[in-house]
Design a protein around this motif. Sequence first.
Motif, mmCIF file in Angstrom:
data_model
loop_
_atom_site.group_PDB
_atom_site.id
_atom_site.type_symbol
_atom_site.label_atom_id
_atom_site.label_comp_id
_atom_site.label_asym_id
_atom_site.label_seq_id
_atom_site.Cartn_x
_atom_site.Cartn_y
_atom_site.Cartn_z
ATOM 1 N N LYS A 2 0.844 -1.192 0.000
ATOM 2 C CA LYS A 2 0.000 0.000 0.000
ATOM 3 C C LYS A 2 0.880 1.244 0.000
ATOM 4 C CE LYS A 2 -4.467 -1.257 1.006
ATOM 5 N NZ LYS A 2 -4.510 -2.607 1.537
ATOM 6 N N ARG A 3 0.343 2.316 -0.620
ATOM 7 C CA ARG A 3 1.133 3.536 -0.644
ATOM 8 C C ARG A 3 0.386 4.707 -0.014
ATOM 9 N NH1 ARG A 3 4.604 6.276 -5.583
ATOM 10 N NH2 ARG A 3 6.076 7.330 -4.188
ATOM 11 N N LEU A 4 1.033 5.310 0.972
ATOM 12 C CA LEU A 4 0.509 6.508 1.628
ATOM 13 C C LEU A 4 1.353 7.691 1.178
ATOM 14 C CD1 LEU A 4 -1.041 8.121 3.867
ATOM 15 C CD2 LEU A 4 0.750 7.381 5.449
ATOM 16 N N VAL A 5 0.685 8.717 0.636
ATOM 17 C CA VAL A 5 1.400 9.914 0.200
ATOM 18 C C VAL A 5 0.976 11.088 1.083
ATOM 19 C CG1 VAL A 5 1.738 11.539 -1.700
ATOM 20 C CG2 VAL A 5 1.675 9.082 -2.156
ATOM 21 N N ILE A 6 1.959 11.792 1.620
ATOM 22 C CA ILE A 6 1.704 12.948 2.488
ATOM 23 C C ILE A 6 2.222 14.190 1.770
ATOM 24 C CG2 ILE A 6 2.215 14.012 4.727
ATOM 25 C CD1 ILE A 6 2.679 11.133 5.802
ATOM 26 N N LEU A 7 1.326 15.130 1.482
ATOM 27 C CA LEU A 7 1.736 16.365 0.811
ATOM 28 C C LEU A 7 2.055 17.395 1.876
ATOM 29 C CD1 LEU A 7 -0.977 16.468 -2.014
ATOM 30 C CD2 LEU A 7 1.268 15.337 -2.007
ATOM 31 N N GLY A 8 3.315 17.808 1.965
ATOM 32 C CA GLY A 8 3.716 18.806 2.953
ATOM 33 C C GLY A 8 4.472 18.166 4.104
ATOM 34 N N GLY A 9 5.690 18.655 4.339
ATOM 35 C CA GLY A 9 6.518 18.132 5.426
ATOM 36 C C GLY A 9 6.698 19.160 6.520
ATOM 37 N N GLY A 10 5.642 19.875 6.855
ATOM 38 C CA GLY A 10 5.685 20.827 7.970
ATOM 39 C C GLY A 10 5.379 20.101 9.272
ATOM 40 N N THR A 11 4.815 20.828 10.241
ATOM 41 C CA THR A 11 4.570 20.224 11.547
ATOM 42 C C THR A 11 3.678 18.985 11.432
ATOM 43 O OG1 THR A 11 4.753 22.420 12.521
ATOM 44 C CG2 THR A 11 3.790 20.706 13.897
ATOM 45 N N ALA A 12 2.485 19.158 10.883
ATOM 46 C CA ALA A 12 1.522 18.053 10.847
ATOM 47 C C ALA A 12 2.033 16.894 9.990
ATOM 48 C CB ALA A 12 0.172 18.549 10.321
ATOM 49 N N GLY A 13 2.537 17.199 8.802
ATOM 50 C CA GLY A 13 2.992 16.152 7.888
ATOM 51 C C GLY A 13 4.125 15.333 8.481
ATOM 52 N N THR A 14 5.049 16.010 9.153
ATOM 53 C CA THR A 14 6.204 15.319 9.730
ATOM 54 C C THR A 14 5.791 14.452 10.917
ATOM 55 O OG1 THR A 14 7.577 17.164 9.028
ATOM 56 C CG2 THR A 14 8.548 15.652 10.611
ATOM 57 N N TYR A 98 -3.818 6.072 -0.131
ATOM 58 C CA TYR A 98 -4.344 7.038 0.830
ATOM 59 C C TYR A 98 -3.530 8.327 0.704
ATOM 60 C CZ TYR A 98 -6.304 2.757 2.705
ATOM 61 O OH TYR A 98 -6.953 1.570 2.833
ATOM 62 N N LEU A 99 -4.231 9.462 0.785
ATOM 63 C CA LEU A 99 -3.551 10.752 0.630
ATOM 64 C C LEU A 99 -3.787 11.613 1.868
ATOM 65 C CD1 LEU A 99 -1.999 12.627 -1.419
ATOM 66 C CD2 LEU A 99 -4.232 13.600 -1.984
ATOM 67 N N VAL A 100 -2.717 12.194 2.375
ATOM 68 C CA VAL A 100 -2.829 13.141 3.485
ATOM 69 C C VAL A 100 -2.366 14.506 2.977
ATOM 70 C CG1 VAL A 100 -1.947 13.771 5.759
ATOM 71 C CG2 VAL A 100 -2.502 11.387 5.265
ATOM 72 N N ILE A 101 -3.248 15.490 3.034
ATOM 73 C CA ILE A 101 -2.879 16.834 2.597
ATOM 74 C C ILE A 101 -2.475 17.637 3.832
ATOM 75 C CG2 ILE A 101 -3.678 18.959 1.484
ATOM 76 C CD1 ILE A 101 -5.595 17.248 -0.171
ATOM 77 N N ALA A 102 -1.222 18.080 3.847
ATOM 78 C CA ALA A 102 -0.691 18.806 5.010
ATOM 79 C C ALA A 102 0.125 19.995 4.516
ATOM 80 C CB ALA A 102 0.152 17.877 5.869
ATOM 81 N N THR A 103 -0.423 20.685 3.509
ATOM 82 C CA THR A 103 0.336 21.766 2.882
ATOM 83 C C THR A 103 0.104 23.120 3.538
ATOM 84 O OG1 THR A 103 -1.387 21.565 1.203
ATOM 85 C CG2 THR A 103 0.796 20.806 0.589
ATOM 86 N N GLY A 104 -0.627 23.138 4.657
ATOM 87 C CA GLY A 104 -0.679 24.353 5.457
ATOM 88 C C GLY A 104 -1.413 25.522 4.826
ATOM 89 N N THR A 105 -1.049 26.698 5.303
ATOM 90 C CA THR A 105 -1.639 27.935 4.808
ATOM 91 C C THR A 105 -0.506 28.933 4.659
ATOM 92 O OG1 THR A 105 -3.294 29.656 5.252
ATOM 93 C CG2 THR A 105 -2.170 28.737 7.166
ATOM 94 N N SER A 106 -0.640 29.863 3.725
ATOM 95 C CA SER A 106 0.452 30.830 3.578
ATOM 96 C C SER A 106 -0.052 32.232 3.289
ATOM 97 C CB SER A 106 1.440 30.372 2.509
ATOM 98 O OG SER A 106 0.751 30.020 1.348
ATOM 99 N N SER A 107 0.837 33.187 3.528
ATOM 100 C CA SER A 107 0.527 34.606 3.359
ATOM 101 C C SER A 107 0.404 34.942 1.892
ATOM 102 C CB SER A 107 1.665 35.453 3.939
ATOM 103 O OG SER A 107 1.625 35.405 5.323
ATOM 104 N N ARG A 108 -0.636 35.694 1.543
ATOM 105 C CA ARG A 108 -0.857 36.058 0.153
ATOM 106 C C ARG A 108 -1.025 37.577 -0.005
ATOM 107 N NH1 ARG A 108 -2.279 31.620 -3.089
ATOM 108 N NH2 ARG A 108 -2.369 33.197 -4.717
#
Lengths: 414, 101
Positions: A2-14, A98-108
Amino acid sequence: MKRLVILGGGTAGTVVANKLRRRLVLEDWRITVIDRVPDHLYQPGLLFVPFGGREDLLKPRRRLLRAGIELLIGEVAAVDPERKSVKLLDGDVVCYDYLVIATGTSSRPDQTPGMLGAEWRHSIHDFYTYDGAFALRDALQGFTGGRLVVHVVEQPIKCPVAPLEFTFLAEAFFRWREMRDQVEIVYVTPLDGAFTKPIASRYLGRLLDERKITVETDFLVERVDADRKTLVSYDEREIGYDLLVTVPLNMGADFIGASGLGDELNYVPVDKHTLQSRAHPDIFAIGDANDLPTSKAGSVAHFSSEIFVENFFQYVEGLAMTHRFDGHANCFVETGDGKGLLIDFNYDTEPLPGRFPFGRLGPLSLLHETKANHWGKLAFRWIYWNLLVKGRWLPIPSRMSMSGKHRPDEEVRP
Amino acid sequence: MTTIHREIHTDAEGFLTEYDEWTDDLAVQLAAGIGIELSDEHWKAIRFLREDYPTHGETATLRRVSTLAGIPVKQLFALFPGKPAKKMAYVAGLPKPRGCV
């Protein structure tokens, strides 16, 4: 496999990658983390940069992720939930079970007319980015007096107490430089008070008042007139500044919008107790990337990740998910002069005064300024790098506790 | 504000607490109570808020109304002067918007 992909290696993703890698069998599960850049930024440290702090802000993601976790550096272009694949900007395609989205939020800053331009990083600053925090440090060093405006464009923002903390620290900074009388400080917010929750708003409002900081409420900015150094609101109020420190509109990653997975601010709508996407059951969104009705904060990312991990094991076994996130958030609030206060709350309970985390033993104080709280905030950096993101045990439960808290009798909701 | 209608339930600030107690007539009364006469533009915003709430689970923000219902924020300020997010929610019989958390 099985493959789990996590988008974003910030606090939550890590945190999630490390916790899952420890318990998912290596031969059965491939875990991949995808992030745009190789370094992990300690975001709570940015607040101190404008005032001279700079230690330990960046570490290589590779060193924070356990062995057996694959790290891919690349920018996500889109997710295809039907084909269960992630397309990267360079053309690569990564498939997932399974996909985990952990790409956070950023200033725009690009989302407010007039904000980006010749005055950006000259008389208009932000402090939520690495470059922005350092540029602001130089601006504060060179500031000779006038009106400092600290401004929030719109809620929700990441770490909603940070603009208040910045304001307190700036006030103390000018006092220590013996130029406080030459600086007028104005705090401009779209909310109807200093903070979002009534009791904390009153405590924090009082602190602003004591420090002679003016608060402009209900101010929703339409544009920045950079030539006239003026903020203009939708209802045509104007606030002039000499130095503007703004918190630009916060948005989730663009690929979320492009993939049809987001709301009007590119946040993924999720079940608020399980973090499961409401549209696609094999997608979860954790940390700042989802639309949970609680603070966008590292503590939420951490607490909700613990709940998510327990649920994930049940979900992949085809069982019902029985762990429920309660919206628990916990934030240190720097108030200047080496002091700080602490707030602890969840979906249903607003921040209350009392002691934390061991009931009446404290040693930290809720909604009350102490030196211990300030040291707690500084000590947290070590905890973050060495325990938290590595997914190790911490003495703070993921669910909020009423132990040590009390409702102030005189404080009744209006 | 709590006694406009005998059979409705409101919180301390007058926001309806029961989604189903709201009617068009009540909206007209609530609006009149805060000095607003409802035009077609007002109704467009109110209808959007009413339809959005049951699926979204939260009172829509100004940005959500402007993005999804296509009513510019500037116009929302003109329709519901001063505090448009709160006034819209009040007239639409929905909880006071969280602002943030």
